[in-house]
Design a protein around this motif. Structure first.
Motif, PDB file in Angstrom:
ATOM      1  N   LYS A  69      89.590  39.102  20.644  1.00  0.00           N
ATOM      2  CA  LYS A  69      90.869  38.993  20.052  1.00  0.00           C
ATOM      3  C   LYS A  69      91.898  39.260  21.102  1.00  0.00           C
ATOM      4  CE  LYS A  69      89.281  41.446  15.938  1.00  0.00           C
ATOM      5  NZ  LYS A  69      89.200  42.818  15.012  1.00  0.00           N
ATOM      6  N   HIS A  70      91.612  40.169  22.003  1.00  0.00           N
ATOM      7  CA  HIS A  70      92.520  40.313  23.135  1.00  0.00           C
ATOM      8  C   HIS A  70      91.967  41.048  24.245  1.00  0.00           C
ATOM      9  CE1 HIS A  70      96.794  41.020  24.270  1.00  0.00           C
ATOM     10  NE2 HIS A  70      96.529  42.240  24.679  1.00  0.00           N
ATOM     11  N   ASN A  71      91.860  40.301  25.480  1.00  0.00           N
ATOM     12  CA  ASN A  71      91.075  40.660  26.541  1.00  0.00           C
ATOM     13  C   ASN A  71      91.746  41.588  27.415  1.00  0.00           C
ATOM     14  OD1 ASN A  71      93.259  38.988  27.829  1.00  0.00           O
ATOM     15  ND2 ASN A  71      91.646  37.728  28.683  1.00  0.00           N
ATOM     16  N   THR A  72      93.000  42.003  27.111  1.00  0.00           N
ATOM     17  CA  THR A  72      93.837  42.954  27.825  1.00  0.00           C
ATOM     18  C   THR A  72      94.440  44.130  27.091  1.00  0.00           C
ATOM     19  OG1 THR A  72      95.809  41.539  27.983  1.00  0.00           O
ATOM     20  CG2 THR A  72      94.310  41.511  29.759  1.00  0.00           C
ATOM     21  N   PRO A  73      93.509  45.040  26.435  1.00  0.00           N
ATOM     22  CA  PRO A  73      94.054  45.866  25.329  1.00  0.00           C
ATOM     23  C   PRO A  73      95.001  46.983  26.203  1.00  0.00           C
ATOM     24  CG  PRO A  73      91.657  46.685  26.334  1.00  0.00           C
ATOM     25  CD  PRO A  73      91.960  45.192  26.671  1.00  0.00           C
ATOM     26  N   GLY A  74      95.890  47.439  25.467  1.00  0.00           N
ATOM     27  CA  GLY A  74      96.878  48.652  25.734  1.00  0.00           C
ATOM     28  C   GLY A  74      96.120  49.830  25.602  1.00  0.00           C
ATOM     29  N   VAL A  75      97.009  50.764  26.283  1.00  0.00           N
ATOM     30  CA  VAL A  75      96.379  52.412  26.247  1.00  0.00           C
ATOM     31  C   VAL A  75      95.942  52.645  24.695  1.00  0.00           C
ATOM     32  CG1 VAL A  75      97.070  54.641  26.749  1.00  0.00           C
ATOM     33  CG2 VAL A  75      97.968  52.785  28.144  1.00  0.00           C
ATOM     34  N   VAL A  91      85.469  54.250  30.553  1.00  0.00           N
ATOM     35  CA  VAL A  91      84.417  53.510  30.341  1.00  0.00           C
ATOM     36  C   VAL A  91      84.768  52.019  29.590  1.00  0.00           C
ATOM     37  CG1 VAL A  91      82.027  53.015  29.130  1.00  0.00           C
ATOM     38  CG2 VAL A  91      82.543  55.050  30.381  1.00  0.00           C
ATOM     39  N   ILE A  92      85.753  52.192  28.756  1.00  0.00           N
ATOM     40  CA  ILE A  92      86.170  50.868  27.974  1.00  0.00           C
ATOM     41  C   ILE A  92      86.959  50.290  29.035  1.00  0.00           C
ATOM     42  CG2 ILE A  92      87.460  50.277  25.929  1.00  0.00           C
ATOM     43  CD1 ILE A  92      84.910  51.737  25.394  1.00  0.00           C
ATOM     44  N   ARG A  93      88.003  50.971  29.620  1.00  0.00           N
ATOM     45  CA  ARG A  93      89.122  50.279  30.477  1.00  0.00           C
ATOM     46  C   ARG A  93      88.117  49.444  31.555  1.00  0.00           C
ATOM     47  NH1 ARG A  93      92.117  54.361  31.380  1.00  0.00           N
ATOM     48  NH2 ARG A  93      90.841  54.992  33.217  1.00  0.00           N
ATOM     49  N   THR A  94      86.993  49.963  32.141  1.00  0.00           N
ATOM     50  CA  THR A  94      86.263  49.528  33.184  1.00  0.00           C
ATOM     51  C   THR A  94      85.364  48.262  32.577  1.00  0.00           C
ATOM     52  OG1 THR A  94      86.017  51.482  34.222  1.00  0.00           O
ATOM     53  CG2 THR A  94      84.597  49.743  34.910  1.00  0.00           C
ATOM     54  N   PHE A  96      86.420  46.193  30.157  1.00  0.00           N
ATOM     55  CA  PHE A  96      87.404  45.067  29.859  1.00  0.00           C
ATOM     56  C   PHE A  96      87.678  44.494  31.225  1.00  0.00           C
ATOM     57  CE2 PHE A  96      87.760  46.434  25.711  1.00  0.00           C
ATOM     58  CZ  PHE A  96      88.116  45.529  24.901  1.00  0.00           C
ATOM     59  N   CYS A  97      87.745  45.545  32.232  1.00  0.00           N
ATOM     60  CA  CYS A  97      88.055  44.957  33.493  1.00  0.00           C
ATOM     61  C   CYS A  97      86.999  44.043  34.289  1.00  0.00           C
ATOM     62  CB  CYS A  97      88.603  46.137  34.534  1.00  0.00           C
ATOM     63  SG  CYS A  97      88.950  45.423  36.201  1.00  0.00           S
ATOM     64  N   ASN A  98      85.758  44.348  34.025  1.00  0.00           N
ATOM     65  CA  ASN A  98      84.780  43.877  34.437  1.00  0.00           C
ATOM     66  C   ASN A  98      84.629  42.427  33.746  1.00  0.00           C
ATOM     67  OD1 ASN A  98      84.213  45.578  36.263  1.00  0.00           O
ATOM     68  ND2 ASN A  98      82.329  46.623  34.985  1.00  0.00           N
ATOM     69  N   GLN A  99      84.717  42.589  32.132  1.00  0.00           N
ATOM     70  CA  GLN A  99      84.700  41.263  31.741  1.00  0.00           C
ATOM     71  C   GLN A  99      85.715  40.241  31.919  1.00  0.00           C
ATOM     72  OE1 GLN A  99      81.302  41.864  30.382  1.00  0.00           O
ATOM     73  NE2 GLN A  99      82.244  40.372  28.904  1.00  0.00           N
ATOM     74  N   ARG A 100      86.937  40.662  32.280  1.00  0.00           N
ATOM     75  CA  ARG A 100      88.011  39.771  32.739  1.00  0.00           C
ATOM     76  C   ARG A 100      87.503  39.140  34.249  1.00  0.00           C
ATOM     77  NH1 ARG A 100      91.481  43.664  30.728  1.00  0.00           N
ATOM     78  NH2 ARG A 100      91.785  44.784  32.865  1.00  0.00           N
ATOM     79  N   GLN A 101      87.277  39.816  35.143  1.00  0.00           N
ATOM     80  CA  GLN A 101      86.697  39.390  36.335  1.00  0.00           C
ATOM     81  C   GLN A 101      85.518  38.407  36.168  1.00  0.00           C
ATOM     82  OE1 GLN A 101      88.122  39.825  39.303  1.00  0.00           O
ATOM     83  NE2 GLN A 101      89.903  40.856  38.040  1.00  0.00           N
ATOM     84  N   LYS A 102      84.547  38.734  35.474  1.00  0.00           N
ATOM     85  CA  LYS A 102      83.425  37.851  34.989  1.00  0.00           C
ATOM     86  C   LYS A 102      83.902  36.569  34.619  1.00  0.00           C
ATOM     87  CE  LYS A 102      79.452  37.530  32.235  1.00  0.00           C
ATOM     88  NZ  LYS A 102      78.586  38.219  31.138  1.00  0.00           N
ATOM     89  N   ALA A 103      84.824  36.661  33.549  1.00  0.00           N
ATOM     90  CA  ALA A 103      85.530  35.175  33.016  1.00  0.00           C
ATOM     91  C   ALA A 103      86.247  34.418  33.850  1.00  0.00           C
ATOM     92  CB  ALA A 103      86.443  35.588  31.898  1.00  0.00           C
ATOM     93  N   LYS A 104      86.852  35.253  34.911  1.00  0.00           N
ATOM     94  CA  LYS A 104      87.583  34.603  36.168  1.00  0.00           C
ATOM     95  C   LYS A 104      86.763  33.705  36.908  1.00  0.00           C
ATOM     96  CE  LYS A 104      91.012  35.749  39.454  1.00  0.00           C
ATOM     97  NZ  LYS A 104      91.890  36.814  40.134  1.00  0.00           N
ATOM     98  N   ARG A 105      85.698  34.462  37.318  1.00  0.00           N
ATOM     99  CA  ARG A 105      84.744  34.144  38.323  1.00  0.00           C
ATOM    100  C   ARG A 105      83.936  32.660  37.463  1.00  0.00           C
ATOM    101  NH1 ARG A 105      82.634  38.782  38.931  1.00  0.00           N
ATOM    102  NH2 ARG A 105      80.729  38.493  37.481  1.00  0.00           N
ATOM    103  N   MET A 106      83.613  32.666  36.546  1.00  0.00           N
ATOM    104  CA  MET A 106      83.225  31.695  35.584  1.00  0.00           C
ATOM    105  C   MET A 106      83.812  30.547  35.631  1.00  0.00           C
ATOM    106  SD  MET A 106      79.995  32.935  35.054  1.00  0.00           S
ATOM    107  CE  MET A 106      79.331  32.154  33.483  1.00  0.00           C
TER     108      MET A 106
END
Length: 120
Positions: A69-75, A91-94, A96-106
């Motif tokens: 739905k939204h890959n950069t959730p707010g606070v 844990v949640i913030r990390t 999401f950050c890891n998923q964004r990095q993974k998508a960027k890498r892919m």
């Protein structure tokens, strides 16, 4: 004084100075030993690392649904997801950050097709 210290180091102190230094050094040694016994052990004085959080399949699917739905959730969104899953906000913030990095890498390596290209 510096002269007394030099004499002490070269073992050339008079008997009176030696007796005076003995009292001073014994008092210093007693204070130092007391500080060592009052201090926690050296292994517990280091900050322990937090255990790695393992996410179950149900938690992953909920996180992936939110990520879709939204890959950069707010606070507030991170806090709501953390409450929903009973996890730490960090844990949640990390995740999401890891998923964004993974998508960027892919995407960088050409594993994902850009969504803006029409396949027709």
């Amino acid at each position: 004084s510096q002269a007394t210290i030099c004499r002490f180091e070269s073992l050339q102190l008079s008997y009176e100075n030696l007796c005076r230094w003995k009292e001073i050094l014994e008092a210093w040694l007693q204070i130092a030993e007391q500080r060592l016994t009052d201090q926690p052990s050296s292994s517990s004085s280091f900050k322990r690392r937090r255990r790695r959080t393992t996410l179950g399949p149900a938690e992953k699917s909920i996180l992936e649904r939110h990520y879709g739905k939204h890959n950069t959730p707010g606070v507030q969104q991170v806090e709501n997801i953390a409450n929903e899953l009973d996890l730490d906000k960090r844990v949640i913030r990390t995740w999401f950050c890891n998923q964004r990095q993974k998508a960027k890498r892919m995407n960088t390596f050409g594993f994902l097709e850009p969504t803006s290209i029409d396949n027709s």
